[in-house]
Design an enzyme around this catalytic site. Structure first.
Site, PDB file in Angstrom:
ATOM      1  N   GLY A 147       0.795  -1.227   0.000  1.00  0.00           N
ATOM      2  CA  GLY A 147       0.000   0.000   0.000  1.00  0.00           C
ATOM      3  C   GLY A 147       0.823   1.270   0.000  1.00  0.00           C
ATOM      4  O   GLY A 147       0.385   2.301   0.528  1.00  0.00           O
ATOM      5  N   ASP A 154       7.719   4.416  -9.640  1.00  0.00           N
ATOM      6  CA  ASP A 154       7.376   2.997  -9.776  1.00  0.00           C
ATOM      7  C   ASP A 154       6.903   2.740 -11.204  1.00  0.00           C
ATOM      8  O   ASP A 154       5.994   3.422 -11.679  1.00  0.00           O
ATOM      9  CB  ASP A 154       6.258   2.648  -8.786  1.00  0.00           C
ATOM     10  CG  ASP A 154       5.972   1.153  -8.722  1.00  0.00           C
ATOM     11  OD1 ASP A 154       6.345   0.441  -9.673  1.00  0.00           O
ATOM     12  OD2 ASP A 154       5.376   0.713  -7.730  1.00  0.00           O
TER      13      ASP A 154
END
EC number: 3.6.-.-
Length: 342
Positions: free
Chosen positions: A30, A55
């Site tokens: 998360g 990312d």
């Protein structure tokens, strides 16, 4: 314990000197929800906030239900929160610091000798083909310079899983070593300065122009490196879940950050179960009770290992956290520990 640090991110919100905040950890814990929530809270206390995804999965677009690009874009529903997505690892390959240092040492040992020019060629060829991460490092350096020029008060990085992130944070040190050594050996590399300039994306020009560009870049890199290792400017927020593998990787991450001189004093433990109980205090869901028992064990370990950290404990929610309003609502849980009891 009575002197346990507050279980919130208030310390980050109150530290007005912070410029760079990295959020990272094992995949699937998360990180993106937490980085978006942190950025949302920062937008309440800072003038201009930038959230960057490094990312390759680029989940912040999904989190905010809004498409982001390589250009900072205002997040819908906010007046001062911007977001962008960059590909910091196009080749999926990392920089080997040991190889860099070995080549720099070899070049220094051969400086001025009969093999100097030959070693210079070998050094250049090694950079061109043997270290596929050097272009990645340069791209990261240029990105930081660009962001710095855009006058944001604070930048939050939603990072890739741990290994990639640690390489990312090595880049300033890598670039500083590379440019310092090249400039110190400019007498040996003089005839090849144009090739070096082209390799590092500096275009053509005379040897003096190349040296000037490299010197300017080195100064920027030194500033970046100093800021990343200054706890007043930079901090790293570790996100994990209460399971063995995640806790193990969090400890590895914290140890590596310590070696690199990067501050970290906040941990977010995400996706915790707080099962409903009946009038007798019995949990009706056996799997929930079993999972809670496992999490409780690792939460105890976390409290003992990281008593000098601000440890935020966030619940697993029934619904996904998507869209600006949902992220803003969820972010309140990172500030008010009492909200996580509901």
């Amino acid at each position: 314990m009575s002197d346990q640090l507050e279980a919130s991110i208030k310390n980050i919100l109150e530290q007005k000197t912070l410029k760079w905040i990295f959020v990272g950890g094992k995949g699937g814990v998360g990180k993106t929800t937490c980085s978006c929530s942190l950025a949302a809270q920062l937008s309440k206390v800072r003038e201009r906030v930038l959230l960057i995804s490094t990312d390759p999965a680029h989940n912040i677009s999904d989190a905010f239900s809004q498409k982001f690009t390589k250009t900072p874009t205002l997040v819908e529903g906010f007046k001062n929160l911007f977001a962008m997505e960059i590909d910091s690892n196009p080749n999926g390959e990392g920089v080997e610091m040991g190889n860099i240092e070995e080549m720099l040492q070899n070049a220094a040992q051969n400086e001025g000798g009969s093999g100097g020019f030959s070693m210079g060629k070998d050094f250049l060829q090694s950079f061109a083909g043997g270290l596929p991460g050097i272009d990645e490092a340069m791209s990261f350096g240029e990105m930081i310079k660009l962001i710095d020029s855009l006058d944001f008060d604070v930048v939050v990085f939603d990072t890739a899983p741990t290994g990639h992130t640690l390489r990312l944070l090595q880049f300033p040190t890598l670039l500083e070593k590379v440019f310092t050594k090249i400039l110190s050996l400019q007498g040996m590399f003089g005839p090849m300065m144009n090739q070096f300039g082209g390799m590092f994306g500096m275009g053509g020009g005379s040897m003096n122009e190349m040296i000037e560009k490299m010197t300017t870049t080195l100064e920027s890199v030194k500033k970046m490196n100093a800021q990343f290792k200054d706890p007043n400017c930079t901090t790293f927020v570790c996100v994990c879940i209460a399971e063995f593998l995640s806790l193990y990787e969090t400890e590895r991450l914290i140890q590596e950050l310590s070696k690199q001189g990067i501050d970290t004093h906040n941990i977010i433990v995400n996706q915790l179960l707080f099962p409903d109980t009946d009038a007798n205090g019995t949990v009706s869901c056996r799997k929930c009770a079993s999972r809670q028992a496992i999490q409780s064990k690792y939460l105890t370990d976390i409290d003992e290992l990281y008593e000098d950290f601000h440890v935020v404990k966030l619940p697993l929610l029934e619904a996904e956290v998507r869209g600006g309003p949902a992220i803003l609502q969820f972010s309140e849980r990172m500030v008010d520990p009492e909200a996580n009891k509901n």
